[in-house]
Design an enzyme around this catalytic site. Structure first.
Site, PDB file in Angstrom:
ATOM      1  N   PRO A   2      -1.088   2.321  -3.277  1.00 58.54           N
ATOM      2  CA  PRO A   2      -1.351   1.948  -4.663  1.00 58.54           C
ATOM      3  C   PRO A   2      -2.852   1.836  -4.947  1.00 58.54           C
ATOM      4  CG  PRO A   2       0.168   0.404  -3.589  1.00 58.54           C
ATOM      5  CD  PRO A   2      -0.425   1.261  -2.537  1.00 58.54           C
ATOM      6  N   GLU A   3      -3.325   2.614  -5.894  1.00 60.12           N
ATOM      7  CA  GLU A   3      -4.699   2.484  -6.381  1.00 60.12           C
ATOM      8  C   GLU A   3      -4.579   1.958  -7.813  1.00 60.12           C
ATOM      9  OE1 GLU A   3      -6.895   6.133  -5.469  1.00 60.12           O
ATOM     10  OE2 GLU A   3      -5.511   6.519  -3.829  1.00 60.12           O
ATOM     11  N   LYS A  60      -7.646  -3.324  -7.899  1.00 59.93           N
ATOM     12  CA  LYS A  60      -6.328  -3.154  -7.291  1.00 59.93           C
ATOM     13  C   LYS A  60      -5.602  -4.483  -7.098  1.00 59.93           C
ATOM     14  CE  LYS A  60      -8.341   0.681  -4.705  1.00 59.93           C
ATOM     15  NZ  LYS A  60      -8.723   1.145  -3.334  1.00 59.93           N
ATOM     16  N   HIS A  93      11.772  -5.425   5.806  1.00 54.99           N
ATOM     17  CA  HIS A  93      10.390  -5.400   5.349  1.00 54.99           C
ATOM     18  C   HIS A  93      10.148  -6.323   4.161  1.00 54.99           C
ATOM     19  CE1 HIS A  93       9.783  -2.232   8.181  1.00 54.99           C
ATOM     20  NE2 HIS A  93      10.599  -1.413   7.556  1.00 54.99           N
ATOM     21  N   ARG A 112       4.033  -1.999   6.247  1.00 54.26           N
ATOM     22  CA  ARG A 112       2.908  -2.172   7.182  1.00 54.26           C
ATOM     23  C   ARG A 112       2.344  -3.587   7.233  1.00 54.26           C
ATOM     24  NH1 ARG A 112       0.320   3.263   5.851  1.00 54.26           N
ATOM     25  NH2 ARG A 112       1.499   4.619   7.198  1.00 54.26           N
ATOM     26  N   ARG A 264     -11.429   8.653   6.999  1.00 52.07           N
ATOM     27  CA  ARG A 264     -10.413   8.901   5.981  1.00 52.07           C
ATOM     28  C   ARG A 264     -10.205  10.386   5.758  1.00 52.07           C
ATOM     29  NH1 ARG A 264     -13.158   4.543   3.785  1.00 52.07           N
ATOM     30  NH2 ARG A 264     -11.862   2.734   3.351  1.00 52.07           N
TER      31      ARG A 264
END
Length: 280
Positions: A2-3, A60, A93, A112, A264
DNA sequence: CTTATCGCCTGAAGGC
DNA sequence: TGCCTTCAGGCGATAA
């Protein structure tokens, strides 16, 4: 990942789903993601009985405004909110469950476990880390070239890393930074001090444009991202370089290349985006 | 002060 | 089939 456009889409969806709901109880299953207060039990107690009055966003970060407290949430890589009635049931999760007095609930899921939450007394969130150091929001704020230009051109860092620095400009992540650089004809490895004023201006304009277009499309769905109601974004159809390795550049047909910049994955057109050396 | 690197996390994908 | 490695990557902490 998500940006800004994805977080904005989540914010809008979530707001329609849970505004004015009152928290009956909070259950934190993964304590490490609660960064403030130190005691997870205190986090749960402070939210009990609170009603959600607004949900805002800076960069964000999501900011949940309650009667007496404010909760800061960062989704990092794969965090997502889901209301129980609209989305999947609890799974392995699911790390935080907010149960409302009407019987529905909000789940925070994160494969994560990178996401974070901070809880503050009302009015303190914006004045305290981590939100305190969030820079100019590329969607909400006017971007002042005279402020940003010197910060970029005094730096020896690669422009891609500068644009990803949330303390300067807030909102770009790995997808939209690659798209911004492509639209601006700037190679990601170009040093900040090699850029002139016109090029910096172009970068800011393109960054704002790509963010705005992506918000209109509901964000980009790559791998796992969906909005809080389970809907996917549509902007992936508009991507020029991100994830387009070996496909022809939309402008010159040269195959898009992928390399690494500070670890990246970085996508660019080797013809349209050429590294510029400092002048003089 | 600046900039660079590491560690956190899990699951998918690829090599052999 | 199965084990191992690599990759995805935002950002706080730490090092230089």
């Amino acid at each position: 990942m998500p940006e800004l456009p994805e977080v904005e889409t989540v914010r809008r969806t979530l707001k329609t789903l849970i505004i004015d709901k009152t928290i009956e109880s909070v259950d934190v299953r993964f304590a490490k993601m609660i960064k403030k207060p130190d005691d997870v039990h205190a986090f749960e107690l402070m939210l009990k009985g609170q009603t959600i009055r607004d949900i805002t966003r800076r960069g964000k970060f999501l900011l949940f405004i309650f009667d007496d407290v404010e909760m800061v949430s960062h989704l990092r890589m794969e965090g997502k909110f889901a209301t129980r009635s609209y989305s999947e049931p609890e799974n392995k999760h699911t790390h935080v469950i907010f149960t409302f007095t009407d019987g529905t609930s909000l789940h925070y899921n994160d494969v994560r476990k990178f996401g974070t939450m901070h809880l503050f007394p009302k009015g303190e969130a914006l004045e305290t880390l981590p939100m305190k150091q969030v820079g100019v929001d590329l969607y909400l704020d006017q971007v002042d070239l005279d402020t940003v230009y010197p910060k970029i051109t005094k730096s020896t860092r690669a422009i891609k890393n500068i644009l990803l620095d949330q303390q300067l400009l807030a909102g770009l992540g790995n997808i939209y930074v690659d798209e911004t650089l492509f639209r601006s004809n700037v190679h990601p490895m170009t040093k900040g001090h090699a850029l002139n004023r016109l090029e910096v201006k172009r970068l800011l304009t393109e960054a704002q444009a790509v963010i705005e277009e992506a918000v209109k499309q509901g964000g980009t769905t790559i791998r796992s991202y969906t909005s809080a109601d389970g809907n996917m974004g549509m902007f992936q159809q508009t991507l020029n370089v991100y994830g387009q390795t070996d496909k022809p550049c939309p402008v010159c047909r040269t195959p898009i290349e992928k390399t690494k910049v500070s670890g990246r994955g970085t996508h660019f057109c080797p013809v349209c985006q050429v590294i510029k050396q400092p002048e003089e």
